[in-house]
Structures are given as C-alpha cells and as structure tokens.
Design a protein around this motif. Sequence first.
Motif, short mmCIF file in Angstrom:
data_model
loop_
_atom_site.label_atom_id
_atom_site.label_comp_id
_atom_site.label_asym_id
_atom_site.label_seq_id
_atom_site.Cartn_x
_atom_site.Cartn_y
_atom_site.Cartn_z
N SER A 276 -42.59 15.09 -18.28
CA SER A 276 -42.42 16.54 -18.20
C SER A 276 -41.01 16.88 -17.75
N ARG A 277 -40.67 18.17 -17.78
CA ARG A 277 -39.34 18.61 -17.37
C ARG A 277 -39.08 18.27 -15.91
N ASP A 278 -40.08 18.50 -15.03
CA ASP A 278 -39.90 18.17 -13.61
C ASP A 278 -39.72 16.66 -13.42
N GLU A 279 -40.50 15.88 -14.15
CA GLU A 279 -40.38 14.42 -14.03
C GLU A 279 -39.06 13.93 -14.62
N GLU A 280 -38.56 14.63 -15.65
CA GLU A 280 -37.27 14.28 -16.23
C GLU A 280 -36.18 14.35 -15.16
N THR A 281 -36.19 15.42 -14.37
CA THR A 281 -35.20 15.57 -13.30
C THR A 281 -35.31 14.42 -12.30
N THR A 282 -36.55 14.04 -11.96
CA THR A 282 -36.75 12.94 -11.02
C THR A 282 -36.20 11.64 -11.58
N ILE A 283 -36.52 11.34 -12.83
CA ILE A 283 -36.07 10.09 -13.45
C ILE A 283 -34.54 10.04 -13.52
N LEU A 284 -33.91 11.16 -13.88
CA LEU A 284 -32.45 11.19 -13.97
C LEU A 284 -31.81 11.01 -12.60
N ASP A 285 -32.39 11.63 -11.59
CA ASP A 285 -31.88 11.44 -10.22
C ASP A 285 -32.00 9.98 -9.80
N LEU A 286 -33.12 9.35 -10.14
CA LEU A 286 -33.33 7.94 -9.79
C LEU A 286 -32.36 7.04 -10.54
N LEU A 287 -32.12 7.34 -11.82
CA LEU A 287 -31.16 6.54 -12.59
C LEU A 287 -29.77 6.62 -11.98
N THR A 288 -29.40 7.82 -11.52
CA THR A 288 -28.08 7.99 -10.89
C THR A 288 -28.01 7.26 -9.55
N ARG A 289 -29.06 7.41 -8.75
CA ARG A 289 -29.07 6.84 -7.41
C ARG A 289 -29.15 5.31 -7.42
N TRP A 290 -29.88 4.76 -8.40
CA TRP A 290 -30.15 3.33 -8.42
C TRP A 290 -29.34 2.58 -9.48
N ARG A 291 -28.36 3.23 -10.09
CA ARG A 291 -27.61 2.51 -11.11
C ARG A 291 -26.93 1.29 -10.48
N PRO A 292 -26.73 0.23 -11.25
CA PRO A 292 -26.23 -1.02 -10.69
C PRO A 292 -24.91 -0.84 -9.95
N PRO A 293 -24.84 -1.18 -8.68
CA PRO A 293 -23.57 -1.10 -7.96
C PRO A 293 -22.60 -2.13 -8.52
#
Length: 217
Positions: free
Chosen positions: A171-188
């Motif tokens: 969903s749109r709300d879940e899309e925002t969550t997934i994108l935030d997680l991708l940004t936060r957890w992207r490989p250092p």
Amino acid sequence: MNPLEAYGIHRFYRRGDTEIAALRDVSLTCAAGETVAVTGPSGSGKSTLLHLLAGLDDPDGGRIDVAGQRLSHQSPSRAARLRAAHIGVLTQSSGLLGHLSVQENVRFAASLGHARGPAPAELIDRLGLHAVRHSLPRTLSGGETARAGLAVALAGAPDVLLADEPTAEVSRDEETTILDLLTRWRPPGGTTVIVTHAAAVAEHADRVLHLVDGRLT
C-alpha cells in the motif's frame, strides 16, 4: 574500488528466427554509499539488467565486477559464492523459502554472508517483524513480505543491494515504510540499485538512470 561496475553489457534473446536485443552496450558504475534507481517502460531491459548484476545470468558481451572481482562468466558455483558474499537481492517474489519461518529465512541468509552483518534478531526487530518472526511466508501481508524479503537481502551484510520493484505489492503507507527502511539500511560503504516504475521510489535515489530499448539514456 567501486562496489559494482558493468562494462559494455549486451544481452540478446532469440524469438523464433528473430534476435532481440534486451540490453545494448550498457555501462554502469556505482560508487560506495550511492543509491541508483533504474527506470524505464516495461520491456526496456530493467529486469534483465538486474539479473545480470546479481550474477543470475551472464551477458552475451561485456563484463560485470562486484567488490573488485569479476562476477560475469564464472562457473555457477563461483557465481553463487560471490553472490552470497557480496550481493543481497530483494525481488517482487521476496526470495523467501516457503517452508521456513521469517526468523529461519533470515538466519539462513545470514549464515551465507559476512559475519560482520547485523544479528538476525536485530534485523527482525528493527524491520518491524518481531510479531511474525515464527510465521511462514504464505501467511504474511504484502508489507510484511516486503520487509521480510529486505531482512533476508540485508542479512549477509552485502556490499551491493539489488531491489526489483520493492514496493510493487504494498500500500501507499507501506511504500513509505519500505523506502525509509531501504534508505536507513542501505549497505554502509556499499551501493544500492533499485529497478522501479514508480517516480516516488526513484526520488529516494541519489542518481536516476533511464533504460529505453535496452540502452541507458
């Protein structure tokens, strides 16, 4: 050393007597810490490119390197070892093993990657999966499946995270969550490549590339 590099990639398919060019002379360099979005219409070659970058298929011409090592045109076992050591893949089908729980899937993925990766329990908790950690993939919602797939992709501390339409089934709300997680957890110190149709997803990238008829524009 860049985490991911592709040089002059070509990929052709045959349909009857017709040869179809899926990718034409595609070159791509992804720097450490960078998120790159690859966009384009259906049939432009996005999924083909992602499969090549993951070492799941070989190009007909050109070369792909991951973490300074040649990934393309290796034996299946060598390609699998490089993928396990350096690449996390998040697909629309999640990549979860159906007979394992969420927790077991993450633990199994972690066992194949780097010991320096986050603990499976930490990933499960931080990605909001604690309540479904003992659940099988078929019982998860679209958002839970996407987050569980991301946990599996990140479990081995990959140098390269490849995501194929990571928000297509949420969903749109879940899309925002997934994108935030991708940004936060992207490989250092690594790189993230996201294949997407969605403008909202591409906006989260540092750089956007467009594939049209198998060529980067």
